[in-house]
Enzyme design. Sequence first.
Site, short mmCIF file in Angstrom:
data_model
loop_
_atom_site.label_atom_id
_atom_site.label_comp_id
_atom_site.label_asym_id
_atom_site.label_seq_id
_atom_site.Cartn_x
_atom_site.Cartn_y
_atom_site.Cartn_z
N HIS A 140 -36.56 28.69 0.94
CA HIS A 140 -35.54 29.65 0.51
C HIS A 140 -34.86 30.27 1.72
CE1 HIS A 140 -34.26 33.19 -2.14
NE2 HIS A 140 -34.14 33.69 -0.91
N GLU A 141 -35.65 30.74 2.69
CA GLU A 141 -35.08 31.40 3.87
C GLU A 141 -34.35 30.40 4.78
OE1 GLU A 141 -34.88 34.55 3.93
OE2 GLU A 141 -36.20 34.78 2.19
N HIS A 144 -30.98 29.95 3.39
CA HIS A 144 -30.09 31.03 3.85
C HIS A 144 -29.52 30.69 5.23
CE1 HIS A 144 -30.32 34.02 0.74
NE2 HIS A 144 -31.60 34.26 0.88
N GLU A 191 -28.78 34.52 -3.34
CA GLU A 191 -30.20 34.40 -3.61
C GLU A 191 -30.48 33.24 -4.58
OE1 GLU A 191 -33.15 36.24 -2.47
OE2 GLU A 191 -31.58 36.26 -0.94
#
Length: 372
Positions: A140-141, A144, A191
């Site tokens: 997930h990060e 980003h 997100e």
Amino acid sequence: MTESPGGSERVPSRDRRRFPGISSRAYEHPADRSALVALRKLSGFDTVFKTLSGLLPERSLRLMFLSDSVRVSDQQFAHLNDMLRDACYILDLEKVPPMYVNQDPSPNAMCIGLDEPIIVLTTGLVELLDEEEMRAVIGHEVGHALSGHAVYRTVLLFLTNLALKIAWIPLGNVAVMAIVTALREWFRKSELSADRAGLLVGQDLQASMRGLMKLAGGNHLHEMNVDAFLQQAEEYEAGGDLRDSVLKVLNMLPRSHPFTTVRAAELKKWSASRDYQRIMDGHYPRKEEDKDTSVSDSFRESAAHYAESVRTSKDPLMGLVRDIAGGAGDLGGKLRDTVFRGGSRPGGSGGANGTGGTDGPDAGGPEGPSGR
């Protein structure tokens, strides 16, 4: 991690599909993607942000984490370091960003930075999640970082702190908070994009679901159920009346993240989509095509997504929007019936003709006799 047969390249520790050259457009939520494409196309945008970097406390943040957190490496939190390299290898992020573990009992993670992204995990998160759940979070990060979200996240953090410091200046605070509110709306969509990236890295939907459940209910998996958790999202969207719809909006405004049940439902829906399957089959947008991306096409896709969301939503407010778009004849009556859910109305005893009873087929509100 293991060594590849041909040399020193490090590859994922179990068989996961890799996506060479993948563009972040492959997994970005339509609203997130249209905003990013527009920003990337702006002439001089990078110059403006590099100038702004001199005003933002990025150096201070980096020094703070370097001095008061644990930097992930082969010597420290080696298992997290392996997961980070896995995620960068799978999503083809050329430079592995530094990652830190920060002492904080609240489970959280973030990707910040203007010149280069850095990833921060809290000890609360590290202690909460198992290996596969953590793999999805690190993916997930990294998602980003690949999308360039770290820049806007850093600006959002700076402006949020600035708004607190100038709260005593009425007009100045209003101006800053307007920007913060807009950035939060974008970041909530980002997100959803990063959740998708986490699934592409972990390639384990159940692990992603478990991680989101733990963020909502703690480390009590034996007391929780994925299907029941997803049912909460369905109930949240469909339940209530227009007053509840307004409260949902007001509850969401100060948040940087979507509600956890909503994130889980969105991710499950995407995992069953044709778009996800095409990526897993190796058909996805490539980085080298980013420069040729059409801003207007991205906006059209975003508009189509919102139109579909309104069309399929069970939220009472979205139902009213559909009525307006469709030119509902008795809009005032529909609004009144929705608000009072078919019950007694002010100044009357019930029915539209003053005779009481029901209003015909729509009795009980917009959801029909069952109330759901």
